[in-house]
Design a protein around this motif. Structure first.
Motif, mmCIF file in Angstrom:
data_model
loop_
_atom_site.group_PDB
_atom_site.id
_atom_site.type_symbol
_atom_site.label_atom_id
_atom_site.label_comp_id
_atom_site.label_asym_id
_atom_site.label_seq_id
_atom_site.Cartn_x
_atom_site.Cartn_y
_atom_site.Cartn_z
ATOM 1 N N LEU A 159 44.485 30.752 30.019
ATOM 2 C CA LEU A 159 45.674 31.541 30.338
ATOM 3 C C LEU A 159 46.925 30.677 30.341
ATOM 4 C CD1 LEU A 159 44.213 33.807 33.149
ATOM 5 C CD2 LEU A 159 44.983 34.562 30.896
ATOM 6 N N ALA A 160 46.810 29.441 30.795
ATOM 7 C CA ALA A 160 47.968 28.535 30.811
ATOM 8 C C ALA A 160 48.489 28.296 29.406
ATOM 9 C CB ALA A 160 47.589 27.217 31.478
ATOM 10 N N ARG A 161 47.585 28.319 28.430
ATOM 11 C CA ARG A 161 48.004 28.125 27.042
ATOM 12 C C ARG A 161 48.497 29.424 26.407
ATOM 13 N NH1 ARG A 161 42.988 25.356 26.921
ATOM 14 N NH2 ARG A 161 42.062 27.096 25.733
ATOM 15 N N GLU A 162 47.776 30.518 26.634
ATOM 16 C CA GLU A 162 48.029 31.762 25.915
ATOM 17 C C GLU A 162 49.034 32.683 26.605
ATOM 18 O OE1 GLU A 162 46.761 32.260 22.954
ATOM 19 O OE2 GLU A 162 45.580 30.409 23.015
ATOM 20 N N ALA A 163 49.098 32.620 27.930
ATOM 21 C CA ALA A 163 49.994 33.503 28.697
ATOM 22 C C ALA A 163 50.503 32.746 29.915
ATOM 23 C CB ALA A 163 49.265 34.777 29.107
ATOM 24 N N PRO A 164 51.341 31.729 29.690
ATOM 25 C CA PRO A 164 51.728 30.837 30.789
ATOM 26 C C PRO A 164 52.504 31.509 31.915
ATOM 27 C CG PRO A 164 53.015 30.393 28.800
ATOM 28 C CD PRO A 164 51.917 31.308 28.408
ATOM 29 N N LEU A 165 53.120 32.669 31.658
ATOM 30 C CA LEU A 165 53.891 33.339 32.708
ATOM 31 C C LEU A 165 53.048 34.353 33.484
ATOM 32 C CD1 LEU A 165 57.374 33.889 31.002
ATOM 33 C CD2 LEU A 165 56.626 32.056 32.537
ATOM 34 N N ALA A 166 51.828 34.584 33.050
ATOM 35 C CA ALA A 166 50.943 35.480 33.796
ATOM 36 C C ALA A 166 50.610 34.839 35.146
ATOM 37 C CB ALA A 166 49.667 35.752 33.019
ATOM 38 N N GLU A 167 50.442 35.690 36.146
ATOM 39 C CA GLU A 167 50.163 35.226 37.512
ATOM 40 C C GLU A 167 48.770 35.683 37.905
ATOM 41 O OE1 GLU A 167 53.368 37.170 39.462
ATOM 42 O OE2 GLU A 167 54.841 35.632 38.904
ATOM 43 N N PRO A 168 47.734 34.919 37.535
ATOM 44 C CA PRO A 168 46.365 35.363 37.807
ATOM 45 C C PRO A 168 46.032 35.324 39.290
ATOM 46 C CG PRO A 168 46.362 33.156 36.862
ATOM 47 C CD PRO A 168 47.775 33.652 36.787
ATOM 48 N N ARG A 169 45.339 36.358 39.733
ATOM 49 C CA ARG A 169 44.897 36.455 41.120
ATOM 50 C C ARG A 169 43.569 37.196 41.153
ATOM 51 N NH1 ARG A 169 50.009 40.160 42.822
ATOM 52 N NH2 ARG A 169 51.033 38.416 41.787
ATOM 53 N N VAL A 170 42.672 36.758 41.994
ATOM 54 C CA VAL A 170 41.337 37.351 42.093
ATOM 55 C C VAL A 170 41.278 38.274 43.299
ATOM 56 C CG1 VAL A 170 38.889 36.897 42.443
ATOM 57 C CG2 VAL A 170 40.221 35.403 40.948
ATOM 58 N N VAL A 171 40.829 39.497 43.074
ATOM 59 C CA VAL A 171 40.620 40.456 44.158
ATOM 60 C C VAL A 171 39.148 40.413 44.547
ATOM 61 C CG1 VAL A 171 40.551 42.902 44.761
ATOM 62 C CG2 VAL A 171 42.532 41.976 43.568
ATOM 63 N N LEU B 154 54.573 39.464 27.936
ATOM 64 C CA LEU B 154 54.180 38.075 27.734
ATOM 65 C C LEU B 154 55.282 37.091 28.112
ATOM 66 C CD1 LEU B 154 52.071 37.761 24.444
ATOM 67 C CD2 LEU B 154 51.472 36.913 26.715
ATOM 68 N N GLU B 155 56.517 37.533 28.025
ATOM 69 C CA GLU B 155 57.649 36.626 28.240
ATOM 70 C C GLU B 155 58.255 36.732 29.621
ATOM 71 O OE1 GLU B 155 58.131 34.417 25.938
ATOM 72 O OE2 GLU B 155 56.600 35.406 24.699
ATOM 73 N N GLU B 156 57.560 37.379 30.560
ATOM 74 C CA GLU B 156 58.080 37.458 31.922
ATOM 75 C C GLU B 156 56.934 37.372 32.926
ATOM 76 O OE1 GLU B 156 59.178 41.746 33.060
ATOM 77 O OE2 GLU B 156 59.583 41.674 30.890
ATOM 78 N N PRO B 157 57.219 36.858 34.121
ATOM 79 C CA PRO B 157 56.155 36.738 35.127
ATOM 80 C C PRO B 157 55.524 38.100 35.419
ATOM 81 C CG PRO B 157 58.094 35.499 35.796
ATOM 82 C CD PRO B 157 58.503 36.304 34.593
ATOM 83 N N THR B 158 54.202 38.146 35.354
ATOM 84 C CA THR B 158 53.485 39.419 35.495
ATOM 85 C C THR B 158 52.191 39.205 36.258
ATOM 86 O OG1 THR B 158 54.356 40.179 33.366
ATOM 87 C CG2 THR B 158 52.442 41.345 34.243
#
Length: 339
Positions: A289-301, A261-265
Motif C-alpha cells: 500500500l505504501a508503494r501503490e496508494a501512499p495516501l491511503a490510511e489503512p486501519r484494521v477493524v 488515490l491522490e488524497e488521504p482516504t
C-alpha cells in the motif's frame, strides 16, 4: 390510508449475516445494546432469499427475549439494518429487502452488502474504502454524494481469489501435489495432515469428500498456513504474498474509481483473515500500500461486524454522536486500529 403500527422498541434490529456466522442485535435509539444472538452462516445463494431470511427468525426471537421483549407482534423495532454476505448484486439486495419486509421485525428495512457494514464500522461517515478478507474477499468504496465502487464478488467467475476459503483450497492444492509428486515440497503437507490427525493431506481430501470431515473445518487450514509460513516455507509465503497482492489490487482499483488515490482516504480492513493481525500478511500488505496508494490510511477493524449494521441503522434514525459512541463502547475493541 393504512395505519402503520408503532414499533415495540424505538431503535434498530442490526443484522450482520456472513458466510460462516450471523450476528443479530437489538439496539436502542440511544445506542444501547439490549439483546443479541449468534447463529450459523447465511446462504441465500443456496436456499433462496425468502428461506434465508426466514432462517434468521430464531435469532431475532432470541435477541428480543434477551431484551425483555416476548409475545410481540410486529413491527418489533423502528428499523432493520441488514448487512448481508452474498448480497453482491443489486437484484440480490432487492430480493433480500423484499424478504425482510415480509417479516414483522421493522417498520423500515435496509439491505446492503456486509462490506458496507465493515466500512461504516471503521469510519465516522460515508467516505472511504473497505476490503473484507474473511471466508471470502470483497471490496467497496463510498463517497458522501452516494457514488460507490463495487465488485461482483462471485468468486473465480468474477476474478476473485483469497479469503479463508481460497487460502485453504490453495494450501490443500499445493500440499496434495507435494505428496503425490506433481508439485514441489512444502511443509504444508505434513502440517495439514497432523492438524486433522490423518496420515496425509490426501486422506484429508478423501475424508472431506466422503463426509467424514465437515467441509467447514477446512477454514482451520488458514491457521496452519500462517504457522508453516513462519518457518520460511516458500509455498506458504507465496500464498500469503498473493493474498496481500489481491487486497492491494482491490483497494487501489476502488480508490482510482472514486478519484481518491491522490488524497488521504480511510482504508478499512476487516474479516477473520485480516483481523487475526498476522504480521506476515499485514507487513506485506502495508508495504504494498505504501508503494501503490501512499495516501491511503489503512486501519484494521476487529470489532464484531454487527457494529457496522448497528451504526448504519442509527444513521437512518438520525441518532446523534452520543448514541454512536455508546454502541461502539458496547463492543470490545470497537475502535479501528491503525496498521
Amino acid at each position: 390510508m393504512t395505519h402503520q403500527p408503532e414499533p415495540h422498541l424505538s431503535g434498530v434490529l442490526a443484522i450482520d449475516a456472513g458466510n460462516s456466522k450471523t450476528d443479530v442485535a437489538l439496539i436502542g435509539a440511544d445506542g444501547s445494546v439490549l439483546g443479541s444472538a449468534r447463529g450459523g452462516g447465511f446462504t441465500p445463494q443456496k436456499v433462496g432469499p425468502a428461506a434465508a431470511v426466514a432462517g434468521l427468525a430464531p435469532l431475532v426471537e432470541e435477541a428480543a427475549a434477551a431484551a425483555g421483549l416476548t409475545g410481540w407482534t410486529g413491527p418489533l423495532t423502528s428499523h432493520v439494518s441488514a448487512c448481508l454476505a452474498n448480497a453482491d448484486l443489486p437484484v440480490e439486495e432487492e430480493a433480500l429487502r423484499v424478504a425482510l419486509e415480509s417479516q414483522p421485525w421493522g417498520a423500515g428495512n435496509t439491505v446492503v452488502n456486509d462490506t458496507f457494514g465493515l466500512l461504516r464500522a471503521g469510519t465516522d461517515g460515508p467516505r472511504g474504502i473497505a476490503v473484507v478478507c474473511g471466508a471470502g474477499i470483497n471490496c467497496v468504496g463510498l463517497l458522501p454524494d452516494g457514488r460507490t465502487a463495487r465488485f461482483p464478488a462471485l468468486g473465480e467467475l468474477t476474478g476473485d481469489w483469497g479469503g479463508g476459503a481460497g487460502l485453504a483450497a490453495s494450501s490443500m492444492w499445493h500440499a496434495v501435489r507435494a505428496e503425490d509428486g506433481r508439485g514441489g515440497p512444502t511443509g504444508l503437507a505434513p502440517a495439514i495432515a497432523e492438524h486433522f490427525g490423518l496420515p496425509s493431506t490426501g486422506a484429508v481430501a478423501e475424508a472431506v469428500h466422503l463426509g467424514h470431515l465437515p467441509h467447514t473445518r477446512l477454514h482451520e487450514i488458514v491457521r496452519v498456513l500462517f504457522a508453516v509460513a513462519t518457518t520460511g516455507d516458500a509455498v506458504a509465503l507465496e500464498l500469503i504474498d498473493r493474498q496481500a497482492d489481491e487486497i492491494t489490487r482491490l483497494a487501489v482499483v476502488a480508490l482510482r474509481r472514486l478519484d481518491l488515490l491522490e488524497e488521504p482516504t480511510p482504508l478499512v480492513l476487516g474479516g477473520g483473515v485480516i483481523a487475526s493481525r498476522q504480521p506476515l500478511l499485514l507487513d506485506n500488505l502495508t508495504a504494498r500500500l505504501a508503494r501503490e496508494a501512499p495516501l491511503a490510511e489503512p486501519r484494521v477493524v476487529v470489532a464484531p461486524p454487527v457494529l457496522g449494521a448497528a451504526l448504519l441503522g442509527l444513521d437512518h434514525l438520525e441518532a446523534g454522536p452520543e448514541a454512536q459512541e455508546r454502541v461502539r463502547k458496547a463492543y470490545d475493541q470497537a475502535r479501528p486500529v491503525a496498521v
